[in-house]
Write a protein that holds these residues in place. Structure first.
Motif, PDB file in Angstrom:
ATOM      1  N   MET A   1      -6.316  -4.230  -8.196  1.00 40.60           N
ATOM      2  CA  MET A   1      -7.066  -4.783  -7.024  1.00 40.60           C
ATOM      3  C   MET A   1      -6.191  -6.236  -6.520  1.00 40.60           C
ATOM      4  N   ASN A   2      -5.985  -7.103  -7.364  1.00 37.21           N
ATOM      5  CA  ASN A   2      -5.828  -8.354  -7.100  1.00 37.21           C
ATOM      6  C   ASN A   2      -4.267  -8.389  -6.341  1.00 37.21           C
ATOM      7  N   SER A   3      -3.349  -7.421  -6.998  1.00 36.49           N
ATOM      8  CA  SER A   3      -2.044  -7.133  -6.103  1.00 36.49           C
ATOM      9  C   SER A   3      -2.140  -6.402  -4.922  1.00 36.49           C
ATOM     10  N   ALA A   4      -3.296  -5.600  -4.851  1.00 39.16           N
ATOM     11  CA  ALA A   4      -3.580  -4.900  -3.628  1.00 39.16           C
ATOM     12  C   ALA A   4      -3.971  -5.914  -2.716  1.00 39.16           C
ATOM     13  N   ARG A   5      -4.806  -7.014  -3.026  1.00 41.83           N
ATOM     14  CA  ARG A   5      -5.459  -7.693  -2.011  1.00 41.83           C
ATOM     15  C   ARG A   5      -4.319  -8.847  -1.279  1.00 41.83           C
ATOM     16  N   VAL A   6      -3.272  -8.983  -2.130  1.00 39.65           N
ATOM     17  CA  VAL A   6      -2.132 -10.135  -1.678  1.00 39.65           C
ATOM     18  C   VAL A   6      -1.696  -9.021  -0.500  1.00 39.65           C
ATOM     19  N   HIS A   7      -1.323  -7.746  -1.131  1.00 38.41           N
ATOM     20  CA  HIS A   7      -0.793  -6.887  -0.166  1.00 38.41           C
ATOM     21  C   HIS A   7      -1.304  -6.768   1.279  1.00 38.41           C
ATOM     22  N   VAL A   8      -2.718  -6.514   1.283  1.00 37.03           N
ATOM     23  CA  VAL A   8      -3.544  -6.413   2.613  1.00 37.03           C
ATOM     24  C   VAL A   8      -3.236  -7.809   3.213  1.00 37.03           C
ATOM     25  N   GLY A   9      -3.304  -8.965   2.616  1.00 34.85           N
ATOM     26  CA  GLY A   9      -3.160 -10.097   3.286  1.00 34.85           C
ATOM     27  C   GLY A   9      -1.850  -9.948   4.061  1.00 34.85           C
TER      28      GLY A   9
END
Length: 580
Positions: free
Chosen positions: A287-295
């Motif tokens: 999820m932490n990787s995904a949240r940077v990608h969403v940013g």
């Protein structure tokens, strides 16, 4: 009436001058073979793929959408062919370990790739966006036999993963999950239950889909402490279908080419990832990787909005501008880019997108450093920046798309000009992967107050170093002074929130959204103070040097009003909210 061209010149500026990434790569044994020339070659190839393959599919994919029939999902025409080109180009393994078939390149270059994918075709990029996070999760927590079986499939692009959290009764509150996992004698598990809002839960891009599923074991305690993580493939090793069925797709406001699926698990075979009842710890790697990608989605939308608004404003002729800096001022009408109201909008679009690029790439650069130097300050800074990037960038992506639509006037509201698609597509990013309100709580409650300010102190120290360096330049001294004062303000705000929380435990929650926005604005100030300073390394006749100084001047001229709004809201949050 929509176009996208990768901002390669600005990307190079960030890599070479703002981050000085090649110097850092030379000091890191994992990247000692990476230099600026190689990095630019990778970015240029990614630009060709994004512009030439994905961008032409953006509007048609939105119009056509996905189709569901008898449990099968067909993606828009051209999406599957584009994915094959993506795989043939080696893009799935860009930042994955060479030992697993990847290219072993920095996550910083993957961030540049992701920006371009989302800017050119957000819906298509939803299928690939979770892959690197799943790779990291399985690499960190998977049993060796699972890693050997499935990591090469993710790295090669042979299979695409999903993240299966949400259930009808459990959105942000994962403690309410009901999906069950029954242990079997052979070490496998049988999963039963329903999940919804699963991006890429079913599609025609790959033959196999690897679902990472949160579920409860029979002896699980209640709440979030009783959740485990499982890998559940769509197809088993013998090619037979597993007990996973797609029983529908959502009809959405935006990203219509992305299949958002409802999944039913009917005694589906799966394997435990990580420890029992510790699924959230394993999932958060993903999820932490995904949240940077969403940013980075927010950055991509802001960049696409800026490019299209700039182009339209240069072509649309309306009325006389009050002033015009050339000899054509006597004409009856001018392009609207000469009108002050539009110039302000366009400058805000430019400073937002270029400022976010610097900060977003910095976060990815910190992730590279943290991976190879776990004790370095980067290991504390990267998690602190994650909720800011997710929430602030996505809010800016939607806001700047709306501002850009205003440039188009009434034409912006019709689908022919496609800025309305950018606005629609950008809105979801403020909701998924942890809503922006949850990101704000995570930042203030857990990562600032909960950490006793240690990581936040490191961030302020970074900003203060920039302020000190900028103060040595006549051109940049004013920007540096504002940045230094802003650090003092942030320090005082945190102290004030901590003190007020002693007598009002809910106050930090009320202040959190504006605190996160305040931090985002401060990071943009950091981005533009440094951009102005390092741009002096460019030749005096380089137009980019003048553009950076001009943009920094605009940003700092308008900064006080933005700060005042968020500071006022944080102060006002001392008043308790009434129940409605």
């Amino acid at each position: 009436m929509w176009s996208y061209e990768a901002p390669l010149r600005d990307m190079q500026f960030v890599l070479e001058h703002w981050l000085q990434a090649p110097d850092a790569w030379r000091r890191n044994p994992a990247f000692e073979g990476v230099d600026l020339a190689l990095a630019l070659q990778v970015v240029e190839e990614a630009a060709r793929f994004s512009q030439g393959v994905l961008a032409p599919l953006n509007a048609p994919g939105d119009r056509q959408g996905c189709r569901w029939q008898d449990g099968q999902v067909s993606t828009p025409d051209g999406f599957a062919k584009a994915y094959r080109a993506y795989v043939d180009g080696g893009w799935p393994g860009l930042a994955c370990a060479e030992a697993l078939g990847g290219q072993g390149l920095p996550q910083l270059l993957d961030a540049a790739l992701q920006e371009m994918l989302y800017a050119s075709n957000h819906a298509w990029a939803m299928y690939t966006g979770i892959a690197h996070g799943a790779y990291l999760c399985l690499k960190a927590h998977g049993e060796p036999h699972l890693q050997a079986r499935y990591l090469p499939q993710i790295v090669s692009g042979q299979a695409l993963p999903t993240m299966c959290l949400t259930e009808p009764q459990a959105g942000s509150d994962v403690g309410l999950l009901r999906c069950r996992a029954e242990p079997q004698a052979d070490g496998r598990y049988r999963l039963s239950g329903s999940k919804l809002f699963i991006s890429g839960g079913e599609h025609d891009l790959t033959a196999n889909i690897l679902h990472l599923v949160l579920a409860r074991l029979p002896d699980a305690p209640s709440g979030s402490r009783g959740i485990s993580l499982f890998l559940v493939p769509k197809r088993l090793d013998d090619g037979q279908a597993n007990g996973v069925r797609c029983d529908g797709i959502e009809h959405k406001m935006g990203i219509k080419g992305s299949a958002t699926c409802s999944l039913v698990f009917e005694a589906a075979q799966g394997w435990l990832i990580g420890d029992a009842h510790r699924g959230l710890a394993a999932m958060f790697v993903m999820m932490n990787s995904a949240r940077v990608h969403v940013g980075l989605q927010g950055l991509g939308h802001a960049e696409a909005a800026w490019q299209n608004a700039r182009q339209y404003a240069a072509e649309r002729v309306q009325m006389r501008a009050p002033t015009r800096p050339d000899s054509a001022a006597a004409q009856a009408a001018d392009p609207i880019c000469y009108h002050p109201a539009m110039r302000r909008v366009l400058l805000e679009l430019r400073t937002a997108s270029e400022g976010m690029r610097a900060i977003g790439y910095w976060a990815a650069h910190l992730l590279d450093q943290a991976e190879h130097e776990p004790d370095a300050p980067a290991a504390q800074l990267a998690p602190l920046l994650t909720p800011i990037i997710k929430a602030f960038f996505t809010e800016q992506g939607f806001r700047q798309a709306s501002n850009a639509l205003q440039v188009f006037g009434g034409y912006g509201y019709v689908s022919e000009f496609a800025i309305e698609q950018t606005l629609r597509d950008s809105r979801i990013a403020m909701i998924y992967e942890g809503s922006n309100e949850i990101q704000a709580n995570d930042l203030l409650l857990r990562k600032v107050l909960g950490d006793d300010g240690r990581a936040f102190g490191l961030l302020l120290a970074e900003l203060r170093v920039e302020a000190e360096q900028g103060a040595e330049s006549r051109e940049c001294a004013g920007f540096a002074q504002v940045l230094g004062d802003l650090c003092d303000t942030l320090d005082a705000v945190v102290s004030g929130i901590r003190m007020q929380a002693q007598c009002d435990s809910e106050y930090p929650y009320r202040a959190a959204p504006d605190f996160l926005q305040l931090c985002g604005v401060a990071l943009l100030a950091f981005a533009w103070a440094r951009a102005a300073r390092v741009s002096r390394a460019l030749p005096e006749d380089d137009p980019l040097r003048a553009a950076k100084l001009q943009s920094a001047g605009f940003f700092f001229d308008y900064l006080p009003s933005r700060l005042a709004a968020h500071l006022g809201a944080i102060s006002s949050a001392r008043a308790a909210l009434a129940f409605v």
